[in-house]
Design an enzyme around this catalytic site. Structure first.
Site, mmCIF file in Angstrom:
data_model
loop_
_atom_site.group_PDB
_atom_site.id
_atom_site.type_symbol
_atom_site.label_atom_id
_atom_site.label_comp_id
_atom_site.label_asym_id
_atom_site.label_seq_id
_atom_site.Cartn_x
_atom_site.Cartn_y
_atom_site.Cartn_z
ATOM 1 C CG HIS A 14 -1.866 1.151 1.284
ATOM 2 N ND1 HIS A 14 -3.203 0.996 1.572
ATOM 3 C CD2 HIS A 14 -1.713 2.486 1.080
ATOM 4 C CE1 HIS A 14 -3.812 2.166 1.544
ATOM 5 N NE2 HIS A 14 -2.924 3.094 1.247
ATOM 6 C CG HIS A 16 -0.788 7.103 -0.952
ATOM 7 N ND1 HIS A 16 -2.011 7.223 -1.594
ATOM 8 C CD2 HIS A 16 -1.027 6.411 0.190
ATOM 9 C CE1 HIS A 16 -2.942 6.646 -0.850
ATOM 10 N NE2 HIS A 16 -2.374 6.143 0.234
ATOM 11 N NE ARG A 18 0.676 11.999 -1.942
ATOM 12 C CZ ARG A 18 -0.354 11.534 -1.266
ATOM 13 N NH1 ARG A 18 -1.319 10.858 -1.881
ATOM 14 N NH2 ARG A 18 -0.475 11.727 0.022
ATOM 15 C CG ASN A 42 -4.996 8.569 -3.240
ATOM 16 O OD1 ASN A 42 -3.958 8.021 -3.604
ATOM 17 N ND2 ASN A 42 -5.127 9.137 -2.056
ATOM 18 C CE LYS A 100 -7.806 2.047 -0.740
ATOM 19 N NZ LYS A 100 -6.709 2.935 -0.451
ATOM 20 C CG HIS A 137 -9.874 4.506 3.151
ATOM 21 N ND1 HIS A 137 -8.654 5.123 3.298
ATOM 22 C CD2 HIS A 137 -10.638 4.956 4.173
ATOM 23 C CE1 HIS A 137 -8.679 5.912 4.369
ATOM 24 N NE2 HIS A 137 -9.879 5.831 4.911
ATOM 25 C CG HIS A 175 -5.029 2.019 5.807
ATOM 26 N ND1 HIS A 175 -6.382 1.975 5.985
ATOM 27 C CD2 HIS A 175 -4.837 2.798 4.721
ATOM 28 C CE1 HIS A 175 -6.957 2.683 5.031
ATOM 29 N NE2 HIS A 175 -6.060 3.194 4.253
ATOM 30 C CG ASP A 248 -1.719 4.757 4.032
ATOM 31 O OD1 ASP A 248 -1.766 5.216 2.871
ATOM 32 O OD2 ASP A 248 -2.513 5.100 4.930
ATOM 33 C CB ALA A 264 -5.361 12.442 6.222
HETATM 34 C C1 NCD Z 1 -3.647 8.959 2.070
HETATM 35 C C2 NCD Z 1 -3.204 10.049 1.076
HETATM 36 O O1 NCD Z 1 -2.771 11.106 1.506
HETATM 37 O O2 NCD Z 1 -3.271 9.792 -0.128
HETATM 38 N N1 NCD Z 1 -3.714 9.549 3.378
HETATM 39 C C3 NCD Z 1 -3.681 8.893 4.562
HETATM 40 O O3 NCD Z 1 -3.864 9.539 5.594
HETATM 41 N N2 NCD Z 1 -3.440 7.610 4.643
HETATM 42 C C4 NCD Z 1 -4.917 8.372 1.632
HETATM 43 C C5 NCD Z 1 -5.341 7.164 2.414
HETATM 44 O O4 NCD Z 1 -4.768 6.082 2.270
HETATM 45 O O5 NCD Z 1 -6.261 7.293 3.218
HETATM 46 ZN ZN ZN Z 2 -3.324 5.050 1.592
#
Ligand code: NCD
Ligand code: ZN
Length: 345
Positions: A14, A16, A18, A42, A100, A137, A175, A248, A264
């Protein structure tokens, strides 16, 4: 001579990454440690089609440093409109490993996500028959629900009905943060697994308020009370094959975190494997670290385990205070503090 630990190279189930400048800065941290990662879809323009995933994958591969061998495992972003044909195209592409489900409004860039899961039933039926995993999620967006209960409520209200309707669907609860989610996975069929982040293993919700408001400890699902951290920790170090590492790691620029309405997400990719090692060592379970970071994930996804290795040594180091990205910074997890294990290149 420091103590060393050699493991089969791990994967991050998992992540991110970007896009653009941030992608180019962060991918290196993951690629040094992990052979593969499940890439979250995302983006501001979400990755809703195989075509978009193909292009995003190419941008990721172009950003991976030449000395690293790193495979992005792509995912699609589920919407109320995702069609069975799109699922079939994703499956046929060979580059997409999951779809997702973001409940609309649950987290960063989730506003195009699922508003009513019954509208996704045709897509879920296709996923069930093709064996395409649904990555969830698992937090309700019902604003009447206390934020610390959003995960447990989602499981009862949303996931139970979906699993009843699609019993063969392969599901990863992403998560997990609560005793209820851990128990849910233990009680579920072998089709249901879960990722666990390192920050949810290390911190309870006190870390959000230690000496003041701590935006760099804010993520979704939000940190929980100590008894939940302990339940998640027990699951991670237990050797149970349906719990596996998913960092994550979710970078946001400092100005977006230190804000009246901060984003977040916690950035952990710079030290994720080292921190998982710390957790397992503290739990007297170092011998089960390799299963959690390197075996359970590929076994669940039906992918081969990695054949190369990685070595850590017990040699404390200090995390930088910040990482420069363009005209701003990223504040890494444990900024300015010590991590006990170090990667040996
Ligand atoms: C993630 C994000 O910023 O893309 N943020 C997070 O707090 N984990 C999105 C997610 O997995 O909820
Ligand atoms: Zn995430």
């Amino acid at each position: 001579m420091p103590i060393t630990l050699t493991l089969t190279r791990p994967d991050d189930w998992h992540l991110h990454l970007r896009d653009g400048e941030l992608l180019r800065r962060v991918v290196h941290d993951s690629a040094r440690r992990f052979a593969r990662a499940i890439i979250m879809p995302n983006l501001p323009v979400p990755v809703t089609t195989t075509e978009l995933a193909r292009h995003y994958r190419e941008r990721i591969l172009a950003a991976v440093p030449a000395e690293c061998d790193f495979q992005p495992l792509m995912t699609l972003y589920l919407t109320d409109e995702t069609s069975p044909a799109e699922i079939a195209a994703a499956q046929a592409s060979g580059i997409i490993q999951g779809v997702k489900w973001y409940p609309a409004g649950a987290t960063t860039n989730s506003q195009f996500g699922v508003s009513d899961v019954t509208r996704c039933h045709p897509a879920l039926a296709a996923m069930e028959s093709l064996g395409m995993p649904l990555l969830i999620h698992a937090e309700t967006t019902d604003s009447r629900v206390d934020v610390f209960d959003c995960e447990a409520v989602f499981l009862d209200r949303q996931l139970v009905p979906v699993l009843r309707r699609f019993p063969g669907l392969r599901v990863v609860i992403e998560h997990v943060t609560t005793a209820q989610a851990v128990q849910f996975v233990r009680d579920a069929s072998p089709h249901v697994g879960a990722t666990i982040t390192v920050h949810h293993l290390l911190l309870n919700r006190n870390a959000l308020f230690e000496g003041g408001l701590r935006p760099h400890h804010y993520c979704r699902p939000v940190l929980k009370r100590e008894q939940h951290r302990q339940a998640v920790l027990e699951a991670a170090i237990s050797g149970h094959p349906r719990f596996f590492a998913g960092t994550d790691s979710a970078p946001h620029l400092r100005r977006d975190k230190e804000s009246a309405c901060g984003c977040a997400g916690i950035y952990t990719a710079h030290a994720a494997l080292e921190l998982y090692a710390e957790v397992f060592e503290q739990g007297s379970a170092l011998e089960r670290l390799e299963g959690f970071v390197s075996f359970h994930g590929p076994d669940f996804y039906g992918l081969p385990r990695n054949s190369t290795q990685i070595t850590l040594e017990k040699e404390p180091w200090i995390v930088p205070n910040s990482i420069l990205v363009g005209d701003d910074h990223l504040i890494p997890f444990r900024a300015g503090e010590t991590v006990q294990w170090r990667l040996v290149d």
